[in-house]
Write a protein that holds these residues in place. Structure first.
Motif, PDB file in Angstrom:
ATOM      1  N   GLY A  52       0.799  -1.222   0.000  1.00  0.00           N
ATOM      2  CA  GLY A  52       0.000   0.000   0.000  1.00  0.00           C
ATOM      3  C   GLY A  52       0.829   1.269   0.000  1.00  0.00           C
ATOM      4  N   ASP A  53       2.119   1.183   0.317  1.00  0.00           N
ATOM      5  CA  ASP A  53       2.982   2.365   0.296  1.00  0.00           C
ATOM      6  C   ASP A  53       3.158   2.869  -1.130  1.00  0.00           C
ATOM      7  N   LYS A  54       3.311   4.179  -1.281  1.00  0.00           N
ATOM      8  CA  LYS A  54       3.704   4.782  -2.551  1.00  0.00           C
ATOM      9  C   LYS A  54       5.204   4.994  -2.445  1.00  0.00           C
ATOM     10  N   VAL A  55       5.960   4.487  -3.422  1.00  0.00           N
ATOM     11  CA  VAL A  55       7.414   4.546  -3.343  1.00  0.00           C
ATOM     12  C   VAL A  55       8.013   5.257  -4.554  1.00  0.00           C
ATOM     13  N   VAL A  56       9.177   5.850  -4.354  1.00  0.00           N
ATOM     14  CA  VAL A  56       9.984   6.466  -5.397  1.00  0.00           C
ATOM     15  C   VAL A  56      11.265   5.651  -5.475  1.00  0.00           C
ATOM     16  N   PHE A  57      11.644   5.287  -6.700  1.00  0.00           N
ATOM     17  CA  PHE A  57      12.834   4.447  -6.856  1.00  0.00           C
ATOM     18  C   PHE A  57      13.577   4.819  -8.126  1.00  0.00           C
ATOM     19  N   LEU A  58      14.796   4.346  -8.248  1.00  0.00           N
ATOM     20  CA  LEU A  58      15.627   4.621  -9.406  1.00  0.00           C
ATOM     21  C   LEU A  58      15.074   3.898 -10.629  1.00  0.00           C
ATOM     22  N   ALA A  59      14.940   4.625 -11.738  1.00  0.00           N
ATOM     23  CA  ALA A  59      14.375   4.045 -12.962  1.00  0.00           C
ATOM     24  C   ALA A  59      15.192   2.854 -13.445  1.00  0.00           C
ATOM     25  N   ARG A  60      16.494   2.951 -13.345  1.00  0.00           N
ATOM     26  CA  ARG A  60      17.336   1.862 -13.851  1.00  0.00           C
ATOM     27  C   ARG A  60      17.219   0.588 -13.011  1.00  0.00           C
ATOM     28  N   ALA A  61      16.613   0.683 -11.846  1.00  0.00           N
ATOM     29  CA  ALA A  61      16.482  -0.475 -10.957  1.00  0.00           C
ATOM     30  C   ALA A  61      15.207  -1.279 -11.216  1.00  0.00           C
ATOM     31  N   LEU A  62      14.307  -0.764 -12.054  1.00  0.00           N
ATOM     32  CA  LEU A  62      13.044  -1.447 -12.311  1.00  0.00           C
ATOM     33  C   LEU A  62      13.273  -2.693 -13.163  1.00  0.00           C
ATOM     34  N   ASN A  63      12.734  -3.799 -12.723  1.00  0.00           N
ATOM     35  CA  ASN A  63      12.770  -5.058 -13.472  1.00  0.00           C
ATOM     36  C   ASN A  63      11.339  -5.438 -13.811  1.00  0.00           C
ATOM     37  N   THR A  64      11.149  -5.965 -14.992  1.00  0.00           N
ATOM     38  CA  THR A  64       9.820  -6.366 -15.429  1.00  0.00           C
ATOM     39  C   THR A  64       9.879  -7.789 -15.956  1.00  0.00           C
ATOM     40  N   CYS A  65       8.880  -8.575 -15.593  1.00  0.00           N
ATOM     41  CA  CYS A  65       8.775  -9.930 -16.120  1.00  0.00           C
ATOM     42  C   CYS A  65       7.308 -10.237 -16.377  1.00  0.00           C
ATOM     43  N   SER A  66       7.077 -11.324 -17.072  1.00  0.00           N
ATOM     44  CA  SER A  66       5.714 -11.759 -17.351  1.00  0.00           C
ATOM     45  C   SER A  66       5.483 -13.074 -16.620  1.00  0.00           C
ATOM     46  N   TYR A  67       4.380 -13.147 -15.887  1.00  0.00           N
ATOM     47  CA  TYR A  67       4.046 -14.347 -15.135  1.00  0.00           C
ATOM     48  C   TYR A  67       2.567 -14.641 -15.322  1.00  0.00           C
ATOM     49  N   GLU A  68       2.268 -15.798 -15.852  1.00  0.00           N
ATOM     50  CA  GLU A  68       0.892 -16.210 -16.134  1.00  0.00           C
ATOM     51  C   GLU A  68       0.136 -15.143 -16.930  1.00  0.00           C
ATOM     52  N   GLY A  69       0.819 -14.561 -17.913  1.00  0.00           N
ATOM     53  CA  GLY A  69       0.201 -13.574 -18.784  1.00  0.00           C
ATOM     54  C   GLY A  69       0.103 -12.170 -18.216  1.00  0.00           C
ATOM     55  N   LYS A  70       0.591 -11.954 -17.003  1.00  0.00           N
ATOM     56  CA  LYS A  70       0.537 -10.626 -16.386  1.00  0.00           C
ATOM     57  C   LYS A  70       1.931 -10.027 -16.305  1.00  0.00           C
ATOM     58  N   LYS A  71       2.008  -8.719 -16.551  1.00  0.00           N
ATOM     59  CA  LYS A  71       3.269  -7.989 -16.429  1.00  0.00           C
ATOM     60  C   LYS A  71       3.489  -7.659 -14.960  1.00  0.00           C
ATOM     61  N   ILE A  72       4.661  -7.995 -14.452  1.00  0.00           N
ATOM     62  CA  ILE A  72       4.999  -7.719 -13.055  1.00  0.00           C
ATOM     63  C   ILE A  72       6.223  -6.811 -13.021  1.00  0.00           C
ATOM     64  N   ASN A  73       6.083  -5.675 -12.328  1.00  0.00           N
ATOM     65  CA  ASN A  73       7.200  -4.750 -12.113  1.00  0.00           C
ATOM     66  C   ASN A  73       7.709  -4.948 -10.705  1.00  0.00           C
ATOM     67  N   PHE A  74       9.014  -5.115 -10.572  1.00  0.00           N
ATOM     68  CA  PHE A  74       9.561  -5.231  -9.229  1.00  0.00           C
ATOM     69  C   PHE A  74      10.902  -4.533  -9.131  1.00  0.00           C
ATOM     70  N   VAL A  75      11.221  -4.152  -7.908  1.00  0.00           N
ATOM     71  CA  VAL A  75      12.432  -3.409  -7.614  1.00  0.00           C
ATOM     72  C   VAL A  75      12.953  -3.878  -6.259  1.00  0.00           C
ATOM     73  N   SER A  76      14.239  -3.825  -6.061  1.00  0.00           N
ATOM     74  CA  SER A  76      14.824  -4.184  -4.780  1.00  0.00           C
ATOM     75  C   SER A  76      14.566  -3.056  -3.771  1.00  0.00           C
ATOM     76  N   GLU A  77      14.299  -3.427  -2.535  1.00  0.00           N
ATOM     77  CA  GLU A  77      14.055  -2.427  -1.492  1.00  0.00           C
ATOM     78  C   GLU A  77      15.240  -1.464  -1.365  1.00  0.00           C
TER      79      GLU A  77
END
Length: 84
Positions: A52-77
Motif C-alpha cells: 500500500g505504500d507509494k514509493v519512489v525508486f531509481l528508474a534503472r532499478a526497475l525489473n519487469t517480467c511476465s508471469y501467467e500472462g501478467k506484467k509484473i514490475n519489481f524493484v529491490s528495497e
C-alpha cells in the motif's frame, strides 16, 4: 505470485514526472531518473516497505517480467529512495 523472496518489492502503476510525497518532499522526474509506484507485495526480508505504500525508486532499478500472462514490475528495497 504467491510470494516474493529476499527484499524484492512488487509495484503496480509506474508513473513519470514530478513526484510529491506526503511530507512535502518533491522530486522532479523530468529526466526519468526516478519512477513512482504503489506497492502490491513485498519480499520476506523487506524491513521498510509495506503493501500500500507509494514509493519512489531509481528508474534503472526497475525489473519487469511476465508471469501467467501478467506484467509484473519489481524493484529491490535497496533501490527505493522514498516512501509515502
Amino acid at each position: 505470485m504467491k510470494r516474493f523472496l529476499r527484499e524484492e518489492v512488487v509495484v503496480d502503476t509506474v508513473t513519470y514526472g514530478k513526484t510529491e510525497l506526503g511530507n512535502g518532499f518533491a522530486i522532479s522526474n523530468d529526466r526519468v531518473d526516478y519512477l513512482t509506484g504503489n506497492v502490491l507485495q513485498v519480499g520476506e526480508r523487506c524491513k521498510h516497505v509495506s503493501v500500500g505504500d507509494k514509493v519512489v525508486f531509481l528508474a534503472r532499478a526497475l525489473n519487469t517480467c511476465s508471469y501467467e500472462g501478467k506484467k509484473i514490475n519489481f524493484v529491490s528495497e535497496a533501490n527505493i529512495i522514498g516512501i509515502d
